[in-house]
Write an enzyme that holds these catalytic residues in place. Structure first.
Site, PDB file in Angstrom:
ATOM      1  N   GLY A 142       7.197  -1.141 -18.613  1.00  0.00           N
ATOM      2  CA  GLY A 142       7.923  -2.314 -18.944  1.00  0.00           C
ATOM      3  C   GLY A 142       9.499  -1.837 -19.286  1.00  0.00           C
ATOM      4  O   GLY A 142       9.752  -0.831 -19.360  1.00  0.00           O
TER       5      GLY A 142
ATOM      6  N   GLY B 206      15.249  -4.695 -23.705  1.00  0.00           N
ATOM      7  CA  GLY B 206      16.643  -4.923 -24.052  1.00  0.00           C
ATOM      8  C   GLY B 206      17.253  -3.383 -24.001  1.00  0.00           C
ATOM      9  O   GLY B 206      18.391  -3.338 -23.424  1.00  0.00           O
ATOM     10  N   MET B 207      16.623  -2.464 -24.670  1.00  0.00           N
ATOM     11  CA  MET B 207      17.440  -1.292 -24.767  1.00  0.00           C
ATOM     12  C   MET B 207      16.586  -0.090 -24.247  1.00  0.00           C
ATOM     13  O   MET B 207      17.180   0.982 -24.138  1.00  0.00           O
ATOM     14  CB  MET B 207      17.824  -1.114 -26.090  1.00  0.00           C
TER      15      MET B 207
ATOM     16  N   VAL C 152       9.802   1.499 -20.931  1.00  0.00           N
ATOM     17  CA  VAL C 152       8.676   2.404 -21.308  1.00  0.00           C
ATOM     18  C   VAL C 152       7.815   2.673 -20.032  1.00  0.00           C
ATOM     19  O   VAL C 152       7.681   2.058 -19.159  1.00  0.00           O
ATOM     20  CB  VAL C 152       7.920   1.269 -22.321  1.00  0.00           C
TER      21      VAL C 152
ATOM     22  N   ASP D 163      10.524  -9.491 -34.502  1.00  0.00           N
ATOM     23  CA  ASP D 163      10.557  -9.834 -33.378  1.00  0.00           C
ATOM     24  C   ASP D 163       8.785  -9.949 -32.896  1.00  0.00           C
ATOM     25  O   ASP D 163       8.440  -9.691 -32.004  1.00  0.00           O
ATOM     26  CB  ASP D 163      11.059  -8.853 -32.336  1.00  0.00           C
TER      27      ASP D 163
END
Lengths: 518, 258
Positions: free
Chosen positions: A63, A66-67, A70, A179
């Site tokens: 996946g 944003g930064m 993975v 989050d």
């Protein structure tokens, strides 16, 4: 560009192109372009499967956030296992992002809970991009898991309790997640048991002190998190002291979704109007109750109910009875009105499952009053003062009149009257209509016949209505209520005297009979 | 904005920088731009995001075109608008959007569509037949469509600049290899050709050399991209924020498109 404009390309294509160019990477343009000595094909800007990072061999991409990206990777050496390796994206290795990345790694390293993915290792790649290695959780996001396996409401609640406990653990370690959303909570199956795991602490923040000084730097001017699950204080960037109750809010949204299959705010309109609208909705709009939302889903409601192994009517009834109080309490706009901790939220779920009284309750009079004041601050003004005097007067004088023994019951009756009839008139009023006089008229009208069995309450209320009408300069209405109150008092006390006299007479007669038989 | 140099203290005295988008606006305002070259540059660079935004706000093609022209007229000639939008100053993209919102509001108030376009248009620019809005954009809200078009315009400019410079510098083959290997496969959703194929096509004896050519162009693009974004901001911090916002926008778009 002469060959092809990028205008018209899909957003993901633009993203790929920016990544391929290396958005944000510091250019080494000062060097002689012709003297590059090592081969660096375009694909190598992002690590490809087969690449090694330290002792990990990348297998495939899992996946992209944003930064970071993975990867599923295989740990080589004495311990061979599959792990998730998160590496900062090329072009994202700015100070700001590295600070957040480092904060996430530290946050995860501090935590040790069966429902939070473990961090095994960390380091930097050969080109200096930081990465960390964590437990690979093989599973579906919690909402998808629940729907896929058609979990009942009770099974969903049990699963959700575990998430609450994991979040509570993080809070105890001083970490706020910030989050919480379904895609960050994966559910895997271990020995036939579903185990939810929180996997992403990408925007986590230390409660008491910064994880790194750099973490604070990342706070400025950016909206972190996912809007649909974001608390009002998180959305309102003016509020700096985000605390653990922000996670409680997000848990509330998650629970709402687990119960109803939909988010509290309609996603079709939520993101319209950009960030300002999102903030406005989160900060000012109360979500519809889950039962209301469910019944307005139309055909979709049937599918939602089926995935919970029930029917729409039964599900709505279950939610409406008291279950929906729990997510709504967790999602209160005022932090102080939410659950005090994730553990308390888990406890209330337990209360529900065991049939015990809940900590949460339906929105009460004070909550509704506060909400009314917040929405109508310009209108309310002096009216609130007058109303408060009126309401307090009614309660106090009634309590004096009826005595302590019945006080509790009577107080509840009065509270209901205030909530349904007096405050209810505020809710029903059109804009500009809700004056003191309007509210008094509405209350007076609804008073008629309302307290047939409790005349003293009616008398007391009429007395106070009379005084209030008099105060606001409507003597004719004041007189009407005073006269009616006196009438009730006379009648009630006269009956009381007759009752008392009859009782006394009987008592005397009884004692005479007893004496005669002795 | 190559070839035009200026020193300005717009955005604060702490830094002097060359030819930023801010200084461009200032020079147009200070009537240094008699031949309207600079305003042409501004229009050329930014009409797409502005037009896209307006279309998503519900304006039809003709109205959006008129408003786009009118807006640039206002934004560069009406100092009041710039001053009012000044709070957002720092990042040019944010400024432009803020100023555009302000402009739309003013226009609604005025309701004088006849006056929208100044007599004798400022400069011609090619929105006579604007491109059909791509499907990718049609699903976005006005603000996101603006950001999308902003980024696409930025990429177009950066790619054009670097391509032109490569031609000047005799690096045509470098450019072609980069285009074939990176740009076209991404925009065309196709598999990139192997270095072996590219070497054969461009008669290069060593694959490593071809890979180096790609890296060379990548560096030039990075530099141009950084420079572009640096020019729309007034500090390094703002530049980082701009990077982060672009990435965030695309992450969100990717989420929405799933």
């Amino acid at each position: 560009m002469s060959d092809k404009s990028t205008f018209g390309a899909k957003p993901e294509q633009l993203k790929k192109l920016l990544t391929a160019i290396g958005l944000g990477e510091s250019s080494t343009g000062e060097q002689n372009d012709q003297t590059v000595s090592q081969a660096a094909p375009a694909e190598s800007f992002i690590e490809q499967p087969g690449t090694r990072i330290g002792r990990y061999k990348l297998l495939r991409m899992l996946g992209e956030g944003g930064m970071g990206i993975v990867y599923l990777a295989e740990q080589q050496g004495s311990i061979r296992r599959r792990v998730a390796l998160k590496v900062i994206k090329p072009g994202m290795d700015s100070k700001r992002v590295i600070a957040r990345f480092e904060a996430e790694r530290q946050a995860l390293a501090l935590l040790d809970h069966p429902n939070i993915a473990h961090v095994y290792d960390s380091g930097t790649t050969e080109v200096g991009r930081p990465y960390f290695v964590m437990e690979h959780v093989k599973g579906l996001p919690i909402t998808e898991h629940c729907d896929h396996y058609k979990l009942t409401i009770e099974q969903r609640l049990r699963l959700f309790q575990q998430v609450c406990q994991a979040v509570h653990h993080a809070h105890q370690k001083g970490i706020i997640h910030r989050d919480i959303k379904p895609s960050n909570i994966l559910v895997s199956i271990h020995e036939d048991q579903a185990v939810p795991k929180i996997i992403d602490f990408g925007v986590a923040k230390a409660v008491s002190q910064p994880l790194t000084e750099r973490t604070l730097y990342t706070e400025q001017g950016q909206l972190f998190g996912t809007p649909e699950y974001m608390s009002p204080e998180q959305a309102d960037m003016a509020v700096e002291d985000i605390d653990t109750r922000s996670d409680i809010y997000s848990l509330g949204v998650l629970l709402y979704e687990l119960l109803t299959g939909v988010l509290p705010f309609d996603p079709d309109t939520f993101r319209e109007g950009g960030l300002d609208n999102i903030r406005k909705v989160i900060c000012e709009t109360d979500p519809k109750t889950p039962s209301t939302r469910l019944t307005k889903l139309g055909d979709e409601a049937t599918s939602v109910a089926e995935k919970r192994r029930t029917e729409v009517a039964a599900l709505a009834k279950k939610l409406h009875k008291e279950l929906e109080w729990i997510p709504l309490k967790a999602m209160r706009k005022e932090r102080s009105e939410r659950y005090r901790s994730a553990s308390e939220l888990a406890d209330d779920i337990e209360n529900y499952l065991k049939g015990n009284p809940l900590i949460a309750g339906p929105p009460g009079t004070s909550y509704k009053l506060k909400k009314f004041v917040r929405r109508n601050s310009a209108l309310v003004g002096g009216m609130v003062t007058v109303m408060v005097v009126l309401l307090v007067g009614i309660v106090v004088s009634t309590l004096f009149a009826i005595g302590q023994a019945r006080a509790r019951t009577e107080a509840q009756i009065i509270a209901n009257f205030l909530e349904d009839d007096v405050l209810g008139s505020l809710r029903r009023a059109k804009i500009g209509e809700a004056t003191v006089s309007y509210v008094l008229d509405e209350a007076a009208e609804r008073l008629e016949g309302k307290f047939k069995d409790r005349p003293l309450i009616e008398a007391s209320i009429r007395e106070k209505l009379g005084w209030t009408y008099r105060t606001i300069g409507v003597p004719e209405k004041a007189e009407k209520h005073f006269l009616r109150a006196i009438e009730i008092y006379k009648l009630t006390f006269a009956l009381f005297i007759i009752d008392y006299a009859a009782g006394a007479k009987a008592s005397i007669r009884n004692s005479v009979i007893r004496e005669g038989t002795v | 904005m190559t070839g035009y140099h200026d020193q300005t203290d717009m955005g604060g005295l702490r830094e002097a920088f060359l030819t930023t988008h801010w200084s461009l606006v200032e020079h147009i305002q200070s009537e240094d731009d008699k031949d309207r070259v600079l305003i042409g540059l501004l229009l050329d660079r930014y009409w797409k995001p502005v037009y896209c935004y307006l279309r998503h706000k519900g304006y039809d093609n003709e109205d959006a075109k008129d408003l786009t022209q009118g807006f640039f007229h206002e934004v560069v000639l009406n100092k009041e608008l710039v001053v009012r939008a000044d709070k957002a100053k720092g990042r040019f993209r944010t400024f432009l959007l803020h100023a555009l919102d302000q402009y739309i509001l003013n226009e609604k108030r005025r309701q004088a569509t006849q006056k929208r376009i100044p007599k004798g248009k400022l400069v011609s620019f090619d929105i006579i037949s604007p491109p059909a809005l791509p499907e990718a954009v049609s699903r976005l809200n006005p603000e996101d469509s603006y950001n999308y078009a902003w980024t696409a315009s930025m990429l177009d400019q950066v790619l054009s600049e670097v391509e032109a410079k490569c031609m000047e510098d005799g690096l045509k083959v470098h450019w072609c290899i980069f285009r074939d290997k990176v740009v076209q496969p991404i925009l065309g959703d196709s598999s990139p050709p192997s270095f072996e194929d590219l070497c054969e096509k461009y008669v290069i004896d060593d694959q490593k050399k071809a890979a180096n050519m790609v890296t060379t162009i990548k560096r030039r693009l990075q530099k141009a991209l950084n420079q572009f974004i640096r020019n729309t901001a007034t500090s390094d911090d703002e530049m980082q924020e701009e990077f982060a916002e672009i990435v965030k926008f695309f992450s969100k778009s990717a989420q929405n498109s799933r």
